[in-house]
Design a protein around this motif. Structure first.
Motif, PDB file in Angstrom:
ATOM      1  N   TYR A   1     -14.132   3.845  -2.015  1.00 19.43           N
ATOM      2  CA  TYR A   1     -15.312   3.174  -1.906  1.00 19.43           C
ATOM      3  C   TYR A   1     -14.309   2.013  -1.135  1.00 19.43           C
ATOM      4  CZ  TYR A   1     -19.169   3.923  -5.194  1.00 19.43           C
ATOM      5  OH  TYR A   1     -20.133   4.257  -5.867  1.00 19.43           O
ATOM      6  N   GLN A   2     -13.094   1.714  -0.845  1.00 17.99           N
ATOM      7  CA  GLN A   2     -12.509   1.392  -0.057  1.00 17.99           C
ATOM      8  C   GLN A   2     -13.045   2.358   1.756  1.00 17.99           C
ATOM      9  OE1 GLN A   2      -8.354  -0.043  -1.164  1.00 17.99           O
ATOM     10  NE2 GLN A   2      -9.381  -0.512  -2.883  1.00 17.99           N
ATOM     11  N   LYS A   3     -12.585   2.886   1.517  1.00 17.37           N
ATOM     12  CA  LYS A   3     -12.909   4.250   2.288  1.00 17.37           C
ATOM     13  C   LYS A   3     -14.255   4.486   3.270  1.00 17.37           C
ATOM     14  CE  LYS A   3      -8.732   6.652   2.049  1.00 17.37           C
ATOM     15  NZ  LYS A   3      -7.717   5.751   3.719  1.00 17.37           N
ATOM     16  N   LYS A   4     -15.350   4.337   2.538  1.00 16.37           N
ATOM     17  CA  LYS A   4     -16.535   4.455   3.309  1.00 16.37           C
ATOM     18  C   LYS A   4     -17.772   3.117   2.925  1.00 16.37           C
ATOM     19  CE  LYS A   4     -18.791   6.062  -1.535  1.00 16.37           C
ATOM     20  NZ  LYS A   4     -20.019   5.536  -1.076  1.00 16.37           N
ATOM     21  N   SER A   5     -16.695   2.052   2.476  1.00 18.58           N
ATOM     22  CA  SER A   5     -18.110   1.127   2.478  1.00 18.58           C
ATOM     23  C   SER A   5     -17.454   0.617   4.042  1.00 18.58           C
ATOM     24  CB  SER A   5     -17.357  -0.118   1.632  1.00 18.58           C
ATOM     25  OG  SER A   5     -17.287   0.588   0.238  1.00 18.58           O
ATOM     26  N   GLN A   6     -18.768  -0.290   4.301  1.00 19.48           N
ATOM     27  CA  GLN A   6     -19.049  -1.111   5.565  1.00 19.48           C
ATOM     28  C   GLN A   6     -18.414  -2.531   5.450  1.00 19.48           C
ATOM     29  OE1 GLN A   6     -19.991   0.522   8.547  1.00 19.48           O
ATOM     30  NE2 GLN A   6     -21.149   1.808   7.083  1.00 19.48           N
ATOM     31  N   LEU A   7     -18.263  -3.338   4.789  1.00 21.48           N
ATOM     32  CA  LEU A   7     -17.740  -4.034   4.584  1.00 21.48           C
ATOM     33  C   LEU A   7     -16.717  -4.390   3.206  1.00 21.48           C
ATOM     34  CD1 LEU A   7     -19.422  -7.425   6.678  1.00 21.48           C
ATOM     35  CD2 LEU A   7     -17.026  -6.712   7.115  1.00 21.48           C
ATOM     36  N   LEU A   8     -15.582  -5.247   3.076  1.00 19.00           N
ATOM     37  CA  LEU A   8     -14.865  -5.438   2.000  1.00 19.00           C
ATOM     38  C   LEU A   8     -14.558  -7.252   2.124  1.00 19.00           C
ATOM     39  CD1 LEU A   8     -11.646  -2.777   2.160  1.00 19.00           C
ATOM     40  CD2 LEU A   8     -14.261  -2.061   1.007  1.00 19.00           C
ATOM     41  N   LEU A   9     -15.262  -7.015   0.272  1.00 14.88           N
ATOM     42  CA  LEU A   9     -15.142  -8.695  -0.371  1.00 14.88           C
ATOM     43  C   LEU A   9     -13.605  -8.735  -0.295  1.00 14.88           C
ATOM     44  CD1 LEU A   9     -18.747  -8.842  -0.702  1.00 14.88           C
ATOM     45  CD2 LEU A   9     -17.723  -9.533   0.972  1.00 14.88           C
ATOM     46  N   LEU A  10     -13.034 -10.049  -0.959  1.00 15.16           N
ATOM     47  CA  LEU A  10     -11.914  -9.985  -1.929  1.00 15.16           C
ATOM     48  C   LEU A  10     -12.408 -11.484  -1.390  1.00 15.16           C
ATOM     49  CD1 LEU A  10      -9.113  -9.297  -1.949  1.00 15.16           C
ATOM     50  CD2 LEU A  10      -8.317 -10.527  -0.232  1.00 15.16           C
ATOM     51  N   ILE A  11     -12.508 -11.688  -2.900  1.00 12.79           N
ATOM     52  CA  ILE A  11     -12.744 -13.334  -3.423  1.00 12.79           C
ATOM     53  C   ILE A  11     -12.041 -13.841  -3.962  1.00 12.79           C
ATOM     54  CG2 ILE A  11     -14.588 -14.756  -4.458  1.00 12.79           C
ATOM     55  CD1 ILE A  11     -15.980 -13.537  -1.907  1.00 12.79           C
ATOM     56  N   GLU A  12     -11.277 -15.487  -3.791  1.00 14.32           N
ATOM     57  CA  GLU A  12     -11.049 -16.227  -4.504  1.00 14.32           C
ATOM     58  C   GLU A  12     -11.267 -17.642  -5.393  1.00 14.32           C
ATOM     59  OE1 GLU A  12      -8.313 -16.074  -7.178  1.00 14.32           O
ATOM     60  OE2 GLU A  12      -7.542 -14.678  -6.569  1.00 14.32           O
ATOM     61  N   ILE A  13     -10.702 -17.997  -6.711  1.00  9.80           N
ATOM     62  CA  ILE A  13     -10.986 -19.368  -7.325  1.00  9.80           C
ATOM     63  C   ILE A  13     -10.983 -20.203  -6.009  1.00  9.80           C
ATOM     64  CG2 ILE A  13     -11.039 -20.975  -9.396  1.00  9.80           C
ATOM     65  CD1 ILE A  13     -10.210 -18.185 -10.213  1.00  9.80           C
ATOM     66  N   ASP A  14     -11.453 -21.473  -5.828  1.00  9.48           N
ATOM     67  CA  ASP A  14     -10.879 -22.107  -4.807  1.00  9.48           C
ATOM     68  C   ASP A  14     -10.299 -23.207  -5.972  1.00  9.48           C
ATOM     69  OD1 ASP A  14     -11.875 -24.555  -2.988  1.00  9.48           O
ATOM     70  OD2 ASP A  14     -13.090 -25.046  -3.197  1.00  9.48           O
ATOM     71  N   SER A  15      -9.293 -23.367  -5.732  1.00  9.45           N
ATOM     72  CA  SER A  15      -8.535 -23.946  -6.424  1.00  9.45           C
ATOM     73  C   SER A  15      -6.794 -23.941  -6.101  1.00  9.45           C
ATOM     74  CB  SER A  15      -8.205 -23.471  -7.526  1.00  9.45           C
ATOM     75  OG  SER A  15      -6.851 -24.137  -8.645  1.00  9.45           O
ATOM     76  N   GLU A  16      -6.591 -24.909  -6.026  1.00 11.53           N
ATOM     77  CA  GLU A  16      -4.422 -25.087  -5.844  1.00 11.53           C
ATOM     78  C   GLU A  16      -3.564 -23.873  -6.764  1.00 11.53           C
ATOM     79  OE1 GLU A  16      -1.825 -27.278  -3.230  1.00 11.53           O
ATOM     80  OE2 GLU A  16      -3.967 -27.421  -3.650  1.00 11.53           O
TER      81      GLU A  16
ATOM     82  N   LEU B   1      -5.783  -6.129  -1.736  1.00 13.42           N
ATOM     83  CA  LEU B   1      -5.410  -6.641  -0.845  1.00 13.42           C
ATOM     84  C   LEU B   1      -4.698  -5.494   0.271  1.00 13.42           C
ATOM     85  CD1 LEU B   1      -5.826  -8.467   2.180  1.00 13.42           C
ATOM     86  CD2 LEU B   1      -3.378  -9.736   1.452  1.00 13.42           C
ATOM     87  N   PHE B   2      -3.767  -5.068   0.373  1.00 16.25           N
ATOM     88  CA  PHE B   2      -2.973  -3.881   1.122  1.00 16.25           C
ATOM     89  C   PHE B   2      -4.022  -2.907   1.178  1.00 16.25           C
ATOM     90  CE2 PHE B   2      -0.047  -7.691  -1.281  1.00 16.25           C
ATOM     91  CZ  PHE B   2       0.501  -7.945  -0.088  1.00 16.25           C
ATOM     92  N   GLU B   3      -4.434  -2.434  -0.163  1.00 13.53           N
ATOM     93  CA  GLU B   3      -5.232  -1.095   0.314  1.00 13.53           C
ATOM     94  C   GLU B   3      -6.304  -1.548   0.952  1.00 13.53           C
ATOM     95  OE1 GLU B   3      -6.273   0.339  -3.964  1.00 13.53           O
ATOM     96  OE2 GLU B   3      -4.178   0.917  -4.020  1.00 13.53           O
ATOM     97  N   TYR B   4      -6.854  -2.028   0.583  1.00 12.20           N
ATOM     98  CA  TYR B   4      -7.942  -2.581   1.864  1.00 12.20           C
ATOM     99  C   TYR B   4      -7.739  -2.983   3.310  1.00 12.20           C
ATOM    100  CZ  TYR B   4     -11.308  -4.510  -1.082  1.00 12.20           C
ATOM    101  OH  TYR B   4     -12.100  -5.807  -2.343  1.00 12.20           O
ATOM    102  N   MET B   5      -6.613  -2.961   3.550  1.00 17.26           N
ATOM    103  CA  MET B   5      -5.457  -3.905   4.725  1.00 17.26           C
ATOM    104  C   MET B   5      -5.919  -2.331   5.466  1.00 17.26           C
ATOM    105  SD  MET B   5      -3.736  -6.610   5.072  1.00 17.26           S
ATOM    106  CE  MET B   5      -1.482  -5.568   4.447  1.00 17.26           C
ATOM    107  N   VAL B   6      -5.336  -0.947   4.300  1.00 17.57           N
ATOM    108  CA  VAL B   6      -5.257   0.690   4.863  1.00 17.57           C
ATOM    109  C   VAL B   6      -6.960   0.970   5.398  1.00 17.57           C
ATOM    110  CG1 VAL B   6      -1.885   0.095   5.448  1.00 17.57           C
ATOM    111  CG2 VAL B   6      -3.911   1.632   3.154  1.00 17.57           C
TER     112      VAL B   6
ATOM    113  N   TYR C   1       0.996  -1.150  -0.016  1.00 16.59           N
ATOM    114  CA  TYR C   1       0.438  -0.386   0.184  1.00 16.59           C
ATOM    115  C   TYR C   1       0.556   1.077  -0.136  1.00 16.59           C
ATOM    116  CZ  TYR C   1       1.183   0.297   5.149  1.00 16.59           C
ATOM    117  OH  TYR C   1       1.968   0.958   6.344  1.00 16.59           O
ATOM    118  N   ASP C   2       0.650   2.545  -0.172  1.00 13.45           N
ATOM    119  CA  ASP C   2       1.079   3.927  -0.788  1.00 13.45           C
ATOM    120  C   ASP C   2      -0.031   4.903   0.417  1.00 13.45           C
ATOM    121  OD1 ASP C   2       3.108   5.018  -0.991  1.00 13.45           O
ATOM    122  OD2 ASP C   2       2.675   5.629  -2.811  1.00 13.45           O
ATOM    123  N   ASN C   3       1.337   5.621   0.457  1.00 13.66           N
ATOM    124  CA  ASN C   3      -0.221   6.972   1.059  1.00 13.66           C
ATOM    125  C   ASN C   3      -0.372   7.502  -0.352  1.00 13.66           C
ATOM    126  OD1 ASN C   3       1.719   6.579   3.418  1.00 13.66           O
ATOM    127  ND2 ASN C   3       3.403   7.570   2.647  1.00 13.66           N
ATOM    128  N   GLU C   4      -2.111   6.864   0.247  1.00 16.94           N
ATOM    129  CA  GLU C   4      -2.866   7.755  -1.209  1.00 16.94           C
ATOM    130  C   GLU C   4      -3.126   9.365  -0.926  1.00 16.94           C
ATOM    131  OE1 GLU C   4      -3.503   6.420  -3.623  1.00 16.94           O
ATOM    132  OE2 GLU C   4      -2.543   4.239  -2.791  1.00 16.94           O
TER     133      GLU C   4
END
Length: 432
Positions: A327-342, A352-357, A239-242
């Motif tokens: 939108y990341q800052k004003k949403s109540q919950l953030l969804l991160l979805i990945e395919i169920d695969s090896e 992910l990293f922008e979500y984290m901050v 992430y960076d300082n936005e």
């Protein structure tokens, strides 16, 4: 930057296909590295295509490129431009890596995938390799450049580095933002056995000829260690300082997914949970909204309709990076979805990293044992579920909703600093 300052810095040539005004996550990694490298006595010179056919354009990113950075370019001839005459929509989605399920593919799409997979190896930008090598040989000699970096996908960019290494003996660092032959869409390219073998051969040659390998996940590092003995360093995205964005928190209980939702990235477990909560809880049904920001496949929209969630959807399509941050800052919950695969255990989305901050809690769904799961747990930035954790998923979303009602819903992250773009660039500078 003064000429004296340039003389004291190590020159490194960075060869990349994605660069502003290209949009999407592929451009962010090296845009930020280039931003911070001069602070570590490295002068980046960026080589990009002159007339690229970017599937996503975000003009707002152009302003983030420092005027002090040297940008050089050379023309590229891409088949996607010609493919657009037959099916503009199909050529754009395929160039993004969005491939419909076999049953949903038209005859034209099947033909385009076969041609893309077997006539353009490793990818449709392979025509840029030969002219780029000819151009860069003279440039590297003229500028006395001793180190180069290639970043892919597209992995044809690595073939430029391979030839420059062979012809000039420069030190070559190869950066894999995604894997090569184990990436999910690779299996959908209708490859012949000969084409599969060629991909494997090129991958092995690149890995074993390079001086240093950089990957974004520990899973990819383990995969490549079975192919090469060359040194491999994990440098994740970050992430960076936005710049400050004006926003007001959503009044609704918004769950926002930012990025592409492909046909296989269709979390029916989540849709079932939301369907139950809407039907069981009157307040939840009044407050709930699902924001889908980015490309959404028809298959996902069909599933949402099946679970009676269509009326709760706010589908926005692609938006600029600056708007995505909002939108990341004003949403109540953030969804991160990945395919169920090896194959997706190694995928760590840049968002992910922008979500984290963002100070908003995450709900992530993906395969067991993924790198994303480890990072979320380590940083205390949300909850991670696999595709069988139905009861746990429902319980957590309900807990988050109750916190929303009490105005106490927020994230409590720890140890994020090591994922700052500047800290990550320091690790890169040490390799250079």
């Amino acid at each position: 930057m003064s000429s004296k300052e340039r003389m004291n810095k190590k020159k490194v040539l960075i060869i990349t296909y994605y660069w502003p005004p290209a949009g999407g996550p592929g451009v962010q990694r090296w845009l930020k590295f280039v931003k911070y490298l001069p602070e570590f006595d490295v002068e980046p010179i960026v080589f990009v295509p002159k007339n690229p056919n970017y599937p996503i354009v975000d003009d707002s990113l152009v302003s983030e490129v420092s005027k002090d950075v040297t940008i050089i370019n050379h023309p590229i001839n891409e088949p996607y431009k010609w493919a657009g005459f037959f099916s503009n929509k199909s050529s754009k989605t395929i160039s993004k890596g969005i491939i419909a399920d076999e049953k949903e593919q038209s005859l034209i799409e099947k033909l385009m995938l076969y041609i893309r997979g077997n006539f353009f190896i490793p990818d449709a930008r392979v025509g840029w390799v030969k002219p780029s090598v000819s151009f860069l040989i003279d440039y590297i000699k003229k500028e006395s450049i001793e180190k180069i970096i290639t970043t892919g996908p597209p992995h044809s960019v690595h073939l430029i580095g391979l030839q420059l290494k062979q012809k000039l003996g420069v030190k070559w660092l190869v950066d894999f933002r995604d894997p090569w032959t184990t990436i999910g869409y690779h299996k959908q390219l209708k490859l012949t056995s000969a084409s599969k073998a060629k991909h494997k051969s090129l991958e092995k040659q690149v890995l074993n000829t390079s001086d240093q390998i950089i990957v974004t996940s520990s899973v990819t590092k383990t995969e490549f260690q079975n192919i090469t003995n060359k040194p491999i360093e994990v440098i994740t995205n970050g992430y960076d300082n936005e710049s400050t964005v004006d926003f007001e928190m959503d009044s609704k209980f918004t769950l926002s997914h930012i990025g592409s939702l492909l046909s296989k990235r269709n979390p029916e477990i989540l849709w079932r949970v939301l369907n139950e909560l809407v039907n069981e809880n009157v307040d939840f049904s009044k407050d709930f909204q699902l924001n889908l920001i980015g490309s959404v496949s028809k298959n996902v929209l069909k599933s949402l309709k099946y679970y009676d969630l269509s009326d709760y959807i706010n589908e926005l399509g692609y938006i600029s990076h600056k708007e995505a941050i909002k939108y990341q800052k004003k949403s109540q919950l953030l969804l991160l979805i990945e395919i169920d695969s090896e194959d997706t255990k190694c995928i760590i989305p840049g968002k992910l990293f922008e979500y984290m901050v963002s100070n908003r809690p995450m709900v992530a769904i993906g395969p067991n044992g993924s790198d994303v799961e480890k990072i979320i747990k380590e940083t205390n930035t949300g909850h991670y579920f696999n595709y069988s954790d139905y009861e746990s998923l429902k319980r957590i979303i309900l807990e988050h909703y109750k916190a929303f009602q009490n105005n106490t819903l927020q994230s409590h992250p720890i140890g994020l600093q090591k994922y700052h773009r500047k800290a990550l660039t320091k690790s890169l500078a040490n390799l250079i």
